[in-house]
Design a protein around this motif. Sequence first.
Motif, PDB file in Angstrom:
ATOM      1  N   LEU A 119     -69.085 -24.462 -51.416  1.00 30.14           N
ATOM      2  CA  LEU A 119     -69.047 -25.254 -52.654  1.00 30.14           C
ATOM      3  C   LEU A 119     -68.196 -26.411 -52.396  1.00 30.14           C
ATOM      4  O   LEU A 119     -68.665 -27.723 -52.725  1.00 30.14           O
ATOM      5  CB  LEU A 119     -68.907 -24.281 -53.860  1.00 30.14           C
ATOM      6  CG  LEU A 119     -69.692 -23.281 -54.157  1.00 30.14           C
ATOM      7  CD1 LEU A 119     -68.796 -22.312 -55.291  1.00 30.14           C
ATOM      8  CD2 LEU A 119     -70.662 -23.957 -55.193  1.00 30.14           C
ATOM      9  N   ASP A 120     -67.114 -26.129 -51.840  1.00 24.45           N
ATOM     10  CA  ASP A 120     -66.021 -27.421 -51.689  1.00 24.45           C
ATOM     11  C   ASP A 120     -66.656 -28.469 -50.720  1.00 24.45           C
ATOM     12  O   ASP A 120     -66.884 -29.717 -50.975  1.00 24.45           O
ATOM     13  CB  ASP A 120     -64.732 -26.811 -51.130  1.00 24.45           C
ATOM     14  CG  ASP A 120     -64.157 -26.182 -52.073  1.00 24.45           C
ATOM     15  OD1 ASP A 120     -64.454 -25.889 -53.343  1.00 24.45           O
ATOM     16  OD2 ASP A 120     -63.048 -25.261 -51.626  1.00 24.45           O
ATOM     17  N   PHE A 121     -67.426 -27.811 -49.594  1.00 27.34           N
ATOM     18  CA  PHE A 121     -68.060 -28.813 -48.653  1.00 27.34           C
ATOM     19  C   PHE A 121     -69.334 -29.368 -49.327  1.00 27.34           C
ATOM     20  O   PHE A 121     -69.397 -30.787 -49.245  1.00 27.34           O
ATOM     21  CB  PHE A 121     -68.586 -28.058 -47.619  1.00 27.34           C
ATOM     22  CG  PHE A 121     -69.211 -28.961 -46.386  1.00 27.34           C
ATOM     23  CD1 PHE A 121     -68.416 -29.594 -45.527  1.00 27.34           C
ATOM     24  CD2 PHE A 121     -70.555 -28.946 -46.247  1.00 27.34           C
ATOM     25  CE1 PHE A 121     -68.883 -30.513 -44.718  1.00 27.34           C
ATOM     26  CE2 PHE A 121     -71.162 -29.847 -45.263  1.00 27.34           C
ATOM     27  CZ  PHE A 121     -70.342 -30.623 -44.683  1.00 27.34           C
ATOM     28  N   PHE A 122     -70.163 -28.767 -49.752  1.00 30.38           N
ATOM     29  CA  PHE A 122     -71.344 -29.489 -50.569  1.00 30.38           C
ATOM     30  C   PHE A 122     -71.042 -30.436 -51.676  1.00 30.38           C
ATOM     31  O   PHE A 122     -71.637 -31.460 -51.587  1.00 30.38           O
ATOM     32  CB  PHE A 122     -72.543 -28.666 -50.794  1.00 30.38           C
ATOM     33  CG  PHE A 122     -73.174 -27.688 -49.582  1.00 30.38           C
ATOM     34  CD1 PHE A 122     -73.571 -28.475 -48.689  1.00 30.38           C
ATOM     35  CD2 PHE A 122     -73.134 -26.358 -49.742  1.00 30.38           C
ATOM     36  CE1 PHE A 122     -74.209 -27.715 -47.526  1.00 30.38           C
ATOM     37  CE2 PHE A 122     -73.725 -25.629 -48.441  1.00 30.38           C
ATOM     38  CZ  PHE A 122     -74.300 -26.498 -47.521  1.00 30.38           C
ATOM     39  N   ALA A 123     -69.918 -30.131 -52.239  1.00 27.81           N
ATOM     40  CA  ALA A 123     -69.572 -31.116 -53.329  1.00 27.81           C
ATOM     41  C   ALA A 123     -68.812 -32.376 -52.891  1.00 27.81           C
ATOM     42  O   ALA A 123     -69.265 -33.502 -53.314  1.00 27.81           O
ATOM     43  CB  ALA A 123     -68.292 -30.349 -54.127  1.00 27.81           C
ATOM     44  N   ARG A 124     -68.413 -32.296 -51.740  1.00 27.69           N
ATOM     45  CA  ARG A 124     -67.768 -33.356 -51.021  1.00 27.69           C
ATOM     46  C   ARG A 124     -69.094 -34.258 -50.552  1.00 27.69           C
ATOM     47  O   ARG A 124     -68.989 -35.410 -50.331  1.00 27.69           O
ATOM     48  CB  ARG A 124     -66.873 -33.315 -49.654  1.00 27.69           C
ATOM     49  CG  ARG A 124     -65.562 -32.852 -50.264  1.00 27.69           C
ATOM     50  CD  ARG A 124     -64.341 -32.851 -49.227  1.00 27.69           C
ATOM     51  NE  ARG A 124     -64.848 -31.896 -47.852  1.00 27.69           N
ATOM     52  CZ  ARG A 124     -64.670 -30.525 -47.916  1.00 27.69           C
ATOM     53  NH1 ARG A 124     -63.982 -29.815 -48.796  1.00 27.69           N
ATOM     54  NH2 ARG A 124     -65.244 -29.938 -46.845  1.00 27.69           N
ATOM     55  N   CYS A 125     -70.200 -33.514 -50.119  1.00 27.00           N
ATOM     56  CA  CYS A 125     -71.268 -34.226 -49.616  1.00 27.00           C
ATOM     57  C   CYS A 125     -72.323 -34.848 -50.598  1.00 27.00           C
ATOM     58  O   CYS A 125     -73.171 -35.065 -50.139  1.00 27.00           O
ATOM     59  CB  CYS A 125     -71.910 -33.405 -48.408  1.00 27.00           C
ATOM     60  SG  CYS A 125     -70.931 -32.927 -47.354  1.00 27.00           S
ATOM     61  N   ASN A 126     -72.087 -34.340 -51.732  1.00 30.21           N
ATOM     62  CA  ASN A 126     -72.915 -34.681 -52.808  1.00 30.21           C
ATOM     63  C   ASN A 126     -74.358 -34.068 -52.561  1.00 30.21           C
ATOM     64  O   ASN A 126     -75.326 -34.495 -52.662  1.00 30.21           O
ATOM     65  CB  ASN A 126     -73.244 -36.168 -53.102  1.00 30.21           C
ATOM     66  CG  ASN A 126     -71.954 -36.866 -53.862  1.00 30.21           C
ATOM     67  OD1 ASN A 126     -71.299 -36.326 -54.387  1.00 30.21           O
ATOM     68  ND2 ASN A 126     -71.708 -38.124 -52.972  1.00 30.21           N
ATOM     69  N   VAL A 127     -74.225 -32.827 -52.215  1.00 28.74           N
ATOM     70  CA  VAL A 127     -75.298 -31.687 -52.060  1.00 28.74           C
ATOM     71  C   VAL A 127     -75.562 -30.940 -52.888  1.00 28.74           C
ATOM     72  O   VAL A 127     -74.386 -30.099 -53.246  1.00 28.74           O
ATOM     73  CB  VAL A 127     -75.134 -31.137 -50.375  1.00 28.74           C
ATOM     74  CG1 VAL A 127     -76.666 -30.011 -50.215  1.00 28.74           C
ATOM     75  CG2 VAL A 127     -75.521 -32.306 -49.525  1.00 28.74           C
ATOM     76  N   ALA A 128     -76.542 -30.541 -53.704  1.00 25.20           N
ATOM     77  CA  ALA A 128     -76.542 -29.570 -54.739  1.00 25.20           C
ATOM     78  C   ALA A 128     -76.838 -28.158 -53.929  1.00 25.20           C
ATOM     79  O   ALA A 128     -77.270 -27.908 -52.940  1.00 25.20           O
ATOM     80  CB  ALA A 128     -77.632 -29.697 -55.586  1.00 25.20           C
ATOM     81  N   LEU A 129     -76.192 -27.286 -54.502  1.00 25.52           N
ATOM     82  CA  LEU A 129     -76.385 -25.779 -54.037  1.00 25.52           C
ATOM     83  C   LEU A 129     -77.096 -24.824 -54.956  1.00 25.52           C
ATOM     84  O   LEU A 129     -76.708 -24.809 -56.421  1.00 25.52           O
ATOM     85  CB  LEU A 129     -75.072 -25.414 -53.652  1.00 25.52           C
ATOM     86  CG  LEU A 129     -74.955 -23.787 -53.081  1.00 25.52           C
ATOM     87  CD1 LEU A 129     -75.563 -23.936 -51.768  1.00 25.52           C
ATOM     88  CD2 LEU A 129     -73.546 -23.378 -52.882  1.00 25.52           C
ATOM     89  N   ILE A 130     -78.227 -24.402 -54.602  1.00 27.22           N
ATOM     90  CA  ILE A 130     -78.915 -23.364 -55.610  1.00 27.22           C
ATOM     91  C   ILE A 130     -78.963 -21.898 -55.167  1.00 27.22           C
ATOM     92  O   ILE A 130     -79.040 -21.752 -53.977  1.00 27.22           O
ATOM     93  CB  ILE A 130     -80.452 -23.639 -55.630  1.00 27.22           C
ATOM     94  CG1 ILE A 130     -80.751 -25.230 -56.208  1.00 27.22           C
ATOM     95  CG2 ILE A 130     -80.973 -22.599 -56.340  1.00 27.22           C
ATOM     96  CD1 ILE A 130     -80.097 -25.506 -57.562  1.00 27.22           C
ATOM     97  N   LEU A 131     -78.118 -21.218 -55.852  1.00 26.56           N
ATOM     98  CA  LEU A 131     -77.911 -19.608 -55.311  1.00 26.56           C
ATOM     99  C   LEU A 131     -79.194 -18.875 -55.932  1.00 26.56           C
ATOM    100  O   LEU A 131     -79.457 -19.038 -56.995  1.00 26.56           O
ATOM    101  CB  LEU A 131     -76.666 -19.082 -55.706  1.00 26.56           C
ATOM    102  CG  LEU A 131     -75.581 -19.865 -55.444  1.00 26.56           C
ATOM    103  CD1 LEU A 131     -74.366 -19.197 -55.852  1.00 26.56           C
ATOM    104  CD2 LEU A 131     -75.610 -20.006 -53.919  1.00 26.56           C
ATOM    105  N   VAL A 132     -79.901 -18.065 -55.033  1.00 30.29           N
ATOM    106  CA  VAL A 132     -80.874 -17.233 -55.450  1.00 30.29           C
ATOM    107  C   VAL A 132     -80.611 -15.694 -55.333  1.00 30.29           C
ATOM    108  O   VAL A 132     -79.959 -15.294 -54.185  1.00 30.29           O
ATOM    109  CB  VAL A 132     -82.139 -17.538 -54.763  1.00 30.29           C
ATOM    110  CG1 VAL A 132     -83.251 -16.756 -55.179  1.00 30.29           C
ATOM    111  CG2 VAL A 132     -82.544 -19.198 -54.888  1.00 30.29           C
ATOM    112  N   GLY A 133     -80.819 -14.937 -56.117  1.00 26.83           N
ATOM    113  CA  GLY A 133     -80.686 -13.577 -56.237  1.00 26.83           C
ATOM    114  C   GLY A 133     -80.885 -12.728 -57.550  1.00 26.83           C
ATOM    115  O   GLY A 133     -80.855 -13.280 -58.438  1.00 26.83           O
ATOM    116  N   SER A 134     -80.596 -11.339 -57.496  1.00 26.09           N
ATOM    117  CA  SER A 134     -80.818 -10.525 -58.658  1.00 26.09           C
ATOM    118  C   SER A 134     -79.368 -10.980 -59.703  1.00 26.09           C
ATOM    119  O   SER A 134     -78.311 -11.050 -59.154  1.00 26.09           O
ATOM    120  CB  SER A 134     -81.171  -9.202 -58.389  1.00 26.09           C
ATOM    121  OG  SER A 134     -79.920  -8.470 -58.093  1.00 26.09           O
TER     122      SER A 134
END
Length: 166
Positions: A119-134
């Motif tokens: 989360l920290d890394f992708f926030a610095r890169c302006n990359v959205a993160l989508i988590l998938v699961g139950s």
Amino acid sequence: MIELSTTIVTLNWLQTQLNNGENGIIYNDNCPDCFDIIQNFIESVEHNSKTTAIYYQAFPEENAAQFLNTLGKELCSKLGICGLNSNQSLLQIIETAELKMVIIDKSHLHPLDTLQNLLDFFARCNVALILVGSRSKMEIAQIHYLSAVADWEQFTSCCQDEVLRT
């Protein structure tokens, strides 16, 4: 067979998250075809010279450094770059690939510290993160207790006529 309305609503939600650069969660409890829907989305935004979105299945033994190393190799491969150039950082590779979204399926398998580092890394890169699961497995893994995740839009993809957003 993937129900058309579920597919369209899920694809539209993913596209909106991509366009807005927003993180989110997809609960796939009642949608065995969710993998196919996500793959269709990835294919729809992929181009020869860039990789706007990328999809991974989580591995429990993989830490954030290993995940990011794999991401770098995958992006280099898609861009036709032979090996990681020591002069190019992962951030530069992400910029070259025009990566805007990473989708992690079975994200409940990652320990919380690994997810927090990602989360920290992708926030610095302006990359959205989508988590998938139950929903239940994410609750057991306490993913919702991460302060950054608590406010994310949560999308329930179900294979009936109803799609819920919370």
